[in-house]
Scaffold this active site. Structure first.
Site, PDB file in Angstrom:
ATOM      1  N   TRP A 109       5.806   6.161  -5.301  1.00  0.00           N
ATOM      2  CA  TRP A 109       7.207   5.162  -6.394  1.00  0.00           C
ATOM      3  C   TRP A 109       7.450   6.549  -6.536  1.00  0.00           C
ATOM      4  CZ3 TRP A 109       8.204   1.129  -3.478  1.00  0.00           C
ATOM      5  CH2 TRP A 109       6.627   0.379  -3.071  1.00  0.00           C
ATOM      6  N   ASP A 180      10.008   4.321 -14.203  1.00  0.00           N
ATOM      7  CA  ASP A 180       9.499   3.120 -13.961  1.00  0.00           C
ATOM      8  C   ASP A 180       7.850   2.764 -14.449  1.00  0.00           C
ATOM      9  OD1 ASP A 180       8.235   1.205 -11.747  1.00  0.00           O
ATOM     10  OD2 ASP A 180       8.864   3.005  -9.992  1.00  0.00           O
ATOM     11  N   LYS A 204       3.733  -6.865 -10.590  1.00  0.00           N
ATOM     12  CA  LYS A 204       1.656  -6.165 -10.854  1.00  0.00           C
ATOM     13  C   LYS A 204       1.740  -6.764 -12.461  1.00  0.00           C
ATOM     14  CE  LYS A 204       3.833  -4.560  -7.486  1.00  0.00           C
ATOM     15  NZ  LYS A 204       3.863  -2.717  -7.619  1.00  0.00           N
TER      16      LYS A 204
HETATM   17  C1  LIG Z   1       5.264  -1.713  -6.554  1.00  0.00           C
HETATM   18  C2  LIG Z   1       6.255  -0.897  -7.161  1.00  0.00           C
HETATM   19  C3  LIG Z   1       7.297  -1.212  -7.084  1.00  0.00           C
HETATM   20  C4  LIG Z   1       8.187  -1.620  -5.637  1.00  0.00           C
HETATM   21  O1  LIG Z   1       8.556  -2.687  -6.414  1.00  0.00           O
HETATM   22  P1  LIG Z   1       9.671  -3.968  -5.548  1.00  0.00           P
HETATM   23  O2  LIG Z   1       9.952  -4.815  -6.320  1.00  0.00           O
HETATM   24  O3  LIG Z   1       9.050  -3.789  -3.951  1.00  0.00           O
HETATM   25  O4  LIG Z   1      10.616  -3.387  -4.674  1.00  0.00           O
HETATM   26  C5  LIG Z   1       7.571   0.289  -7.722  1.00  0.00           C
HETATM   27  N1  LIG Z   1       7.593   1.197  -8.353  1.00  0.00           N
HETATM   28  C6  LIG Z   1       5.994   0.948  -8.830  1.00  0.00           C
HETATM   29  C7  LIG Z   1       5.309   2.009  -9.249  1.00  0.00           C
HETATM   30  C8  LIG Z   1       5.683  -0.270  -7.895  1.00  0.00           C
HETATM   31  O5  LIG Z   1       4.346  -0.361  -8.263  1.00  0.00           O
END
Ligand SMILES: *Cc1c(COP(=O)(O)O)cnc(C)c1O
Length: 369
Positions: A109, A180, A204
Site C-alpha cells: 500500500w 495511512d 477494514k
Molecule cells: C485497503 C487499503 C487501501 C485501499 O483502500 P481503498 O478504499 O480500496 O482505496 C489502502 N491502504 C491500506 C493500508 C489498505 O488496507
C-alpha cells in the site's frame, strides 16, 4: 428469521470489506425501513436533513472521543477510498514544492501511495523494505528526515504483508507526519497530536465501504491550491463540514454505530487488549510449529490485524483452506500478490473466532508436519 440469519454467520477473516459487530448489523436491520422518528429510511433522507446532520455529528464525535482528537484537527468524511487519499495528499501538500516528500516503502500500500505521489512532485523513499520482502519495518536508526521535508508519509499497517508499526516513526517537529491507518484505524489508542494527518478507509476496521475518514491538522488545510478540482481540495470539505457535496450517508451512519459499539467495549484500550489476545493465539501456534507455519512478518513487526503465513506446500495450503471452510472459518486466502494465508482479525472478530482458527492450525500441523 433473525435467528436463522445469525446462525448462518461464519467466522469471517476477510481483509476488507470485513466483519462488523452483529449488534450493529441488527440495529441497521431494525432501522432500515424507518429511522426512529424520521418517517423514512436513512437511505431516503436528504443529507441536509437535521436527523442526518445529527448522525454525521455523532460519528465525528465518536471518533474524536475514542482517539482524543483535539479542536486543532478536522474530522472529514470523504469518498474515493484510501486510494484517492494517495493522490489528494500529494496534490494538496506536494504539488508545486521543490523539496521531496519522504515516504516509507514498507509494503504494497505504501508502494501504491508513492506511485501516485510521484505524479504530483518529488518523492524520496526514506526507507525500503524490499531486501527482506517487506517483512520488517525501520527503526529510528535506519533513516533521517530533513527538517524541511513537506511531510513524512507511512502506512501504519501493511494489510497485505501483515507488518505493523508498533509506534510512530521519528519525525522532526517541523515535518507533518501523515499516516495511512486504513487497516488498523480504531484498533488501539493513538496520540493524534503527533500527526499532521491520519486517514483510513472504513471498510477494514471501522465500517462499510464508501467512506474514508480524514483527521487533518487545521493549519494544513491552507496549503492546497485553488486550481485543484474542487473535490480534491481538503479545505472545501472542512469549510462545509463534509457536505461540500453529498457525503456517503449510509456508510457514515454505520461508522457512527461502530464508534458507539467501540465505546461500549470499553474504548480503544480495551479493544487493543483484545486484538493483542486474538493475534497472539495465532502467533503462538506459528511459533510452536516454525518449520510448518512460516510467518511472514519479523517478530517485532507482527501485525495484530492481519496475520500472514505460509504452509510448506501449495497442496497443504489448499487442504488447510478446505478444512477451514468446512469448520466455518472463511476468507483466509492470502492476497493474490503474495499468496499464503492471511487471517484478518479486525475489532469485530470475536476472540472465539481466533481461538477456533488457532485450534485448527495446531491440529492441522500435528497431523501433517
Ligand atoms: C485497503 C487499503 C487501501 C485501499 O483502500 P481503498 O478504499 O480500496 O482505496 C489502502 N491502504 C491500506 C493500508 C489498505 O488496507
Amino acid at each position: 428469521m433473525a435467528t436463522l440469519a445469525t446462525d448462518q454467520r461464519v467466522y469471517n477473516f476477510s481483509a476488507g470489506p470485513a466483519v462488523l459487530p452483529v449488534s450493529v448489523l441488527e440495529q441497521v436491520r431494525d432501522e432500515m425501513l424507518c429511522l426512529p422518528g424520521a418517517g423514512c429510511s436513512l437511505l431516503e433522507m436528504s443529507h441536509r436533513d437535521k436527523r442526518f446532520l445529527e448522525i454525521l455529528a455523532d460519528a465525528q464525535a465518536g471518533i474524536r472521543e475514542l482517539l482524543g482528537v483535539s479542536d486543532d484537527y478536522e474530522v472529514l468524511f470523504l469518498q474515493g477510498g484510501a486510494r484517492l487519499q494517495f493522490s489528494m495528499i500529494a496534490a494538496n501538500l506536494l504539488r508545486g514544492q521543490d523539496k521531496a516528500a519522504e515516504y516509507m516503502l514498507t509494503g504494497s500500500w505504501s508502494k501504491k501511495a508513492i506511485e501516485e505521489a510521484r505524479k504530483e512532485g518529488n518523492v524520496n523513499v526514506t526507507w525500503d523494505g524490499k531486501a527482506n520482502q517487506y517483512s520488517q519495518l525501520p527503526t529510528a536508526a535506519d533513516y533521517q528526515i530533513p527538517a524541511d521535508a513537506p511531510y513524512l508519509y507511512y502506512c501504519s499497517n501493511e494489510t497485505i504483508q501483515g507488518v505493523q508499526f508498533q509506534s510512530e516513526p521519528t519525525c522532526p517537529g517541523s515535518v507533518p507526519l501523515i499516516c495511512d491507518s486504513s487497516s488498523d484505524f480504531l484498533s488501539r489508542p493513538l496520540d493524534i497530536a503527533k500527526y499532521g494527518m491520519l486517514y483510513a478507509c472504513a471498510q477494514k476496521n471501522a465500517g462499510p465501504a464508501g467512506v474514508t475518514v480524514v483527521i487533518m491538522r487545521k493549519d494544513l488545510l491552507a496549503k492546497g491550491s485553488d486550481d485543484l478540482p474542487g473535490y480534491l481540495l481538503y479545505r472545501n470539505h472542512a469549510e462545509n463540514d463534509s457536505e461540500w457535496n453529498t457525503p456517503p450517508t449510509f456508510a457514515i451512519y454505520v461508522l457512527g454505530l461502530v464508534t458507539q459499539w467501540l465505546k461500549k467495549q470499553g474504548g480503544l484500550q480495551a479493544i487493543e487488549k483484545q486484538n493483542h489476545e486474538k493475534s497472539q493465539l495465532l502467533y503462538d501456534v506459528i511459533d510452536a510449529f516454525p518449520d510448518f507455519y512460516q510467518g511472514h512478518a519479523k517478530v517485532d513487526c507482527r501485525s495484530k490485524m492481519n496475520v500472514t503465513f505460509k504452509l510448506p506446500s501449495d497442496e497443504l495450503q489448499a487442504a488447510f483452506l478446505a478444512e477451514a471452510a468446512s469448520q466455518q472459518l472463511q476468507s483466509l486466502k492470502g492476497h493474490r500478490s503474495v499468496g499464503g494465508i492471511r487471517a484478518s482479525l479486525y475489532n469485530a472478530m470475536p476472540v472465539a473466532g481466533a481461538a477456533k482458527l488457532a485450534d485448527l492450525m495446531r491440529a492441522f500441523a500435528e497431523k501433517n508436519a
